[in-house]
Design a protein around this motif. Structure first.
Motif, short mmCIF file in Angstrom:
data_model
loop_
_atom_site.label_atom_id
_atom_site.label_comp_id
_atom_site.label_asym_id
_atom_site.label_seq_id
_atom_site.Cartn_x
_atom_site.Cartn_y
_atom_site.Cartn_z
N ASN A 255 42.24 31.60 28.87
CA ASN A 255 42.83 30.74 29.90
C ASN A 255 43.55 31.57 30.96
N THR A 256 44.00 32.76 30.53
CA THR A 256 44.53 33.74 31.48
C THR A 256 43.88 35.08 31.17
N VAL A 257 43.58 35.85 32.20
CA VAL A 257 42.99 37.19 32.04
C VAL A 257 43.77 38.16 32.91
N TRP A 258 43.51 39.44 32.69
CA TRP A 258 44.11 40.49 33.50
C TRP A 258 43.07 41.09 34.43
N ALA A 259 43.51 41.48 35.60
CA ALA A 259 42.71 42.31 36.50
C ALA A 259 43.43 43.65 36.62
N GLU A 260 42.76 44.72 36.21
CA GLU A 260 43.37 46.05 36.25
C GLU A 260 42.76 46.84 37.41
N PHE A 261 43.64 47.25 38.35
CA PHE A 261 43.21 47.96 39.55
C PHE A 261 43.66 49.42 39.48
N ASN A 282 31.87 39.85 42.62
CA ASN A 282 30.47 39.73 43.02
C ASN A 282 29.83 38.44 42.51
N ALA A 283 30.34 37.93 41.40
CA ALA A 283 29.75 36.72 40.83
C ALA A 283 30.02 35.51 41.72
N TYR A 284 31.16 35.50 42.39
CA TYR A 284 31.53 34.37 43.26
C TYR A 284 32.03 34.93 44.59
N PRO A 285 31.11 35.45 45.41
CA PRO A 285 31.53 36.14 46.65
C PRO A 285 32.23 35.23 47.65
N ASN A 286 32.02 33.93 47.56
CA ASN A 286 32.64 33.01 48.52
C ASN A 286 33.90 32.34 47.98
N LYS A 287 34.33 32.75 46.79
CA LYS A 287 35.51 32.15 46.16
C LYS A 287 36.61 33.20 46.04
N GLU A 288 37.81 32.83 46.43
CA GLU A 288 38.93 33.74 46.38
C GLU A 288 39.89 33.30 45.27
N PHE A 289 40.32 34.26 44.46
CA PHE A 289 41.22 34.00 43.34
C PHE A 289 42.61 34.54 43.66
N ASP A 290 43.62 33.82 43.23
CA ASP A 290 45.01 34.24 43.42
C ASP A 290 45.52 34.88 42.13
N ALA A 291 46.16 36.02 42.26
CA ALA A 291 46.72 36.73 41.11
C ALA A 291 48.10 37.25 41.47
N THR A 292 48.87 37.60 40.46
CA THR A 292 50.22 38.11 40.65
C THR A 292 50.37 39.41 39.88
N ILE A 293 50.90 40.45 40.52
CA ILE A 293 51.12 41.73 39.84
C ILE A 293 52.17 41.53 38.75
N SER A 294 51.78 41.86 37.51
CA SER A 294 52.68 41.69 36.37
C SER A 294 53.09 43.02 35.73
N ARG A 310 48.30 46.09 37.24
CA ARG A 310 47.73 44.96 36.52
C ARG A 310 48.22 43.65 37.12
N ALA A 311 47.30 42.72 37.27
CA ALA A 311 47.64 41.38 37.77
C ALA A 311 47.16 40.35 36.76
N THR A 312 47.91 39.26 36.64
CA THR A 312 47.56 38.18 35.73
C THR A 312 47.00 37.02 36.52
N ILE A 313 45.86 36.46 36.03
CA ILE A 313 45.17 35.38 36.75
C ILE A 313 44.96 34.21 35.80
N ARG A 314 45.22 33.00 36.30
CA ARG A 314 44.88 31.79 35.55
C ARG A 314 43.37 31.57 35.62
N LEU A 319 35.80 31.08 34.74
CA LEU A 319 34.87 31.68 35.70
C LEU A 319 34.89 33.21 35.60
N LEU A 320 36.05 33.75 35.29
CA LEU A 320 36.20 35.21 35.24
C LEU A 320 35.94 35.71 33.83
N LYS A 321 35.00 36.64 33.71
CA LYS A 321 34.60 37.18 32.42
C LYS A 321 35.09 38.62 32.29
#
Length: 589
Positions: A255-261, A282-294, A310-314, A319-321
């Motif tokens: 339900n929540t994932v991390w994005a590591e940059f 790339n999977a959803y090039p026309n969709k923008e996701f909001d994340a917060t640096i945690s 690292r950012a946490t995303i709902r 959709l995000l794998k």
């Protein structure tokens, strides 16, 4: 008769005289004609031969006035291209034809208004939120009779039946409960203790009451999911015997994932916890996701010079794998002025420690020189430059690596070759640098380090002789001597830290060499071993004059160093196949 002889003599004499004048005149005419042609040509061929220099295709720093063999690798020398007049030591001139073939393009840079609000682009990937991970374990010893989860990726709901286990200890505990229930009026404390014992094995009140009321012992007991999630790993199979507390399944709540940059060292100041990131994949090039640096990693990776942001995303729609690549844009703190110097990202070469561009030094000729710059933020496909360039400079924006390759072939300053001064000046600067870096350590520590150094020399000699067995023995002795070095004798804190870092890397290389009988693996690890030995000798000294030697062909033409007690080259990376390939780069006293 006499009269005829006289006539014959006179005729021969006249013929000889005529032949002299005829042929002598032709020879003089031929010589004069040749001299006239040479004078009219206006080109001194002898000077051309005298000025021709010869070089080695593998070692372009070699320049000799006549053909022969390369003093480093023994290859035949080839004619060197004549240099362009008026070029400095680090300038390279390319022909217009070469530039056209390589599609080399240049652009004049200037100051531009910052219109993007100091937005920094980052690359990263989606990973599991480790805080939402859980493990479903067995609460008692037993055998898994049935496992209701069939595959990884299966969705599990809280309270769902995961497995059924046969537990002998629970059979005995149930019998105790049935017996204690008949005595609960007189042995209330015993009855309560037996019920609590079953509760510790995660049996519910309803299960315990059912056993007590029926008076029948159950052989198989269920295990229910305590949380909801996705099965990421099956850690047991049907029929397996498991111990109390042994994991059966690993669950991830997506339900929540991390994005590591990955953020470069010079970008760290642009980030802080709580910042918002706009993210696309790339999977959803026309969709923008909001994340917060945690989280911002407090430790910098010293090899790549990056930190993890690292950012946490709902992820309520899943959709995000985990594993997806993502690009994020962060609006950082704008520390620049109203105007900034921007260059295309394609113009910058980054080595991990330096950022480099090629500047066109002559407006009317294709002459270039490498220049080190300091980059700021990356804004889309451009970098901001904080130092190294000025408004109006013309730089290579396409084909930068082609220009750099040409510079390397001509032994000019390039991405892989930082040498800009003469070899004598460079050597003086290196020796001065080593004197400044040399640390004051005890004689005891230096003697222990000398034993390590001696074992290293034995290892080097074994590799020179293509002797894998002796190389292994030398590595084991090297490891033994290294373990005997007493760090307590290092009173200087900085020296102590330096040696700890060197020792750790030495052990890794030595361990691989001592356990491998493959000479290629031994030589690959000898490079790292040598780099750290050179550093230790430079920092602490071994009371021995030592030569730092270099082979440009080792490690797939990336080059590699080693230490030697002899100035004569004996190459450990090629052994007898190319024994004398290399050169002395430094002398460490």
């Amino acid at each position: 008769m006499k009269k005829n002889l006289i006539y014959l003599t006179i005729a021969v004499g006249i013929g000889l005289i005529a032949g002299y004048f005829i042929f002598n005149g032709s020879a003089e005419d031929s010589i004069n004609s040749k001299n006239s042609a040479e004078m009219s040509d206006g080109h001194d061929h002898s000077a051309e031969t005298a000025n021709q220099m010869w070089t080695c295709s593998m070692h372009p720093q070699i320049m000799q006035p006549e053909p022969g063999d390369c003093p480093i690798c023994g290859m035949d020398l080839i004619p060197a291209e004549s240099g362009a007049d008026g070029l400095s030591a680090n300038e390279i001139k390319m022909t217009k034809n070469a530039m056209a073939l390589a599609n080399i393009q240049t652009s004049t840079i200037g100051n531009y208004e910052s219109k993007n609000g100091n937005v920094t682009s980052l690359s990263g990937k989606i990973v599991e939120n480790e805080e939402a991970n859980s493990v479903q374990a067995s609460y008692f010893d037993g055998r898994i009779e049935r496992l209701n989860v069939n595959y990884e990726g299966q969705e599990v709901k809280q309270g769902q039946l995961l497995a059924t286990i046969y537990a002998p200890k629970l059979v005995a505990a149930q019998q105790e409960l049935i017996t204690a229930s008949s005595l609960k009026e007189t042995q209330a404390e015993l009855y309560k203790a037996v019920r609590n014992k079953l509760k510790l094995w995660k049996l519910s009140e309803n299960q315990i009451n059912s056993i007590e009321e029926s008076g029948q012992v159950r052989e198989n007991f269920p295990i229910y999911a305590t949380v909801s999630g996705t099965v990421s790993e099956k850690m047991a199979e049907e029929g397996d015997y498991v111990k109390q507390g042994q994991p059966i399944l690993k669950l991830n709540n997506l339900n929540t994932v991390w994005a590591e940059f990955d953020a470069y060292e010079n970008q760290i100041s642009q980030f802080e916890k709580g910042q918002k990131i706009k993210m696309i994949t790339n999977a959803y090039p026309n969709k923008e996701f909001d994340a917060t640096i945690s989280f911002i990693d407090p430790i910098l990776n010293t090899q790549t010079r990056i930190v993890t942001v690292r950012a946490t995303i709902r992820n309520k729609d899943n959709l995000l794998k985990p594993g997806m690549f993502v690009t994020g844009k962060v609006k950082g703190v704008d520390t620049s002025t109203d105007q900034q110097l921007l260059v295309p990202a394609s113009a910058v070469m980054w080595t991990g420690e330096r950022s480099l561009v090629y500047v066109k030094t002559k407006t009317d000729e294709p002459v270039f020189e490498m220049r080190e710059v300091t980059i700021g933020n990356r804004n889309g496909e451009t970098y901001s430059i904080t130092s190294g360039l000025k408004n109006g400079d013309e730089i290579v924006t396409n084909g930068t690596f082609t220009v750099d390759a040409a510079a390397q072939l001509q032994d000019k300053k390039s991405m892989m070759n930082q040498k800009s001064e003469t070899s004598s000046t460079k050597k003086e600067n290196q020796n001065r640098m080593l004197e400044n870096e040399r640390m004051d350590v005890s004689a005891k520590f230096r003697d222990q380090l000398k034993k390590v150094f001696n074992a290293y020399i034995s290892l080097k000699d074994a590799l020179v002789n293509d002797d894998t067995q002796n190389a292994q023995l030398a590595a084991k002795q090297l490891e033994k001597n290294l373990n005997e070095v007493n760090m307590k004798s290092l009173k200087n804190e900085k020296a102590h830290q330096q040696w700890m870092s060197i020792q750790k890397q030495l052990k890794t290389s030595i361990s691989t060499i001592s356990t491998s009988s493959n000479i290629k693996i031994q030589r690959n690890n000898f490079k790292s071993l040598s780099e750290n030995m050179i550093k230790s000798v430079q920092l602490f000294g071994v009371n021995q004059k030592t030569y730092s030697q270099f082979c440009p062909m080792a490690d797939d033409n990336n080059g590699a160093y080693w230490l030697s007690l002899d100035e004569e080259i004996r190459n450990p990376y090629y052994g007898q196949a190319m024994l004398t390939c290399g050169e002395v780069r430094d002398t460490i006293d």
